[in-house]
Design a protein around this motif. Structure first.
Motif, PDB file in Angstrom:
ATOM      1  N   HIS A   1       3.301  -0.425   1.124  1.00  0.00           N
ATOM      2  CA  HIS A   1       2.620  -0.340   2.392  1.00  0.00           C
ATOM      3  C   HIS A   1       2.361  -1.618   2.994  1.00  0.00           C
ATOM      4  O   HIS A   1       1.624  -2.418   2.637  1.00  0.00           O
ATOM      5  N   LYS A   2       3.094  -2.123   4.206  1.00  0.00           N
ATOM      6  CA  LYS A   2       2.959  -3.224   4.454  1.00  0.00           C
ATOM      7  C   LYS A   2       3.218  -4.359   3.486  1.00  0.00           C
ATOM      8  O   LYS A   2       4.500  -4.224   2.893  1.00  0.00           O
ATOM      9  N   LYS A   3       2.180  -5.076   3.222  1.00  0.00           N
ATOM     10  CA  LYS A   3       2.575  -6.014   2.070  1.00  0.00           C
ATOM     11  C   LYS A   3       1.780  -5.792   1.065  1.00  0.00           C
ATOM     12  O   LYS A   3       1.963  -6.747   0.025  1.00  0.00           O
ATOM     13  N   ILE A   4       1.267  -4.557   0.895  1.00  0.00           N
ATOM     14  CA  ILE A   4       0.699  -4.149  -0.545  1.00  0.00           C
ATOM     15  C   ILE A   4       1.763  -3.151  -1.294  1.00  0.00           C
ATOM     16  O   ILE A   4       2.481  -2.584  -0.973  1.00  0.00           O
ATOM     17  N   LYS A   5       1.755  -3.888  -2.529  1.00  0.00           N
ATOM     18  CA  LYS A   5       2.709  -3.303  -3.408  1.00  0.00           C
ATOM     19  C   LYS A   5       1.758  -2.662  -4.664  1.00  0.00           C
ATOM     20  O   LYS A   5       1.296  -3.382  -5.275  1.00  0.00           O
TER      21      LYS A   5
END
Length: 83
Positions: A58-62
């Motif tokens: 999600h966006k820059k979150i992994k």
């Protein structure tokens, strides 16, 4: 004091250096998608095999998902590029 020896900064403030367990829960994505061998039977032939580890982005979150099917728990870790 509640017995804690050290207080680490929150994940939101400092990026952890290694994989960290962020959460474990009974809700399971494998179950939701119909891949749970315990509740849906053997999915082979019905669905293609899931390639693990599963990664949520999600966006820059992994986040990396790990499944403890014996305890019926899904664990969510900070994603590391080593996988």
């Amino acid at each position: 004091s509640m017995g804690g020896e050290t207080i680490e900064p929150a994940f939101e403030k400092v990026e952890p250096l290694s994989d960290s367990l962020l959460m474990h829960c009974k809700h399971c994505i494998k179950y939701t998608l119909g891949y749970c061998a315990r509740y849906h039977g053997d999915p082979i032939g019905k669905n293609p095999k899931l390639q693990e580890p599963l990664i949520l982005i999600h966006k820059k979150i992994k986040l990396r998902l790990e499944f403890d099917c014996i305890a019926c728990v899904m664990k969510i870790y900070r994603y590391s590029q080593k996988y």
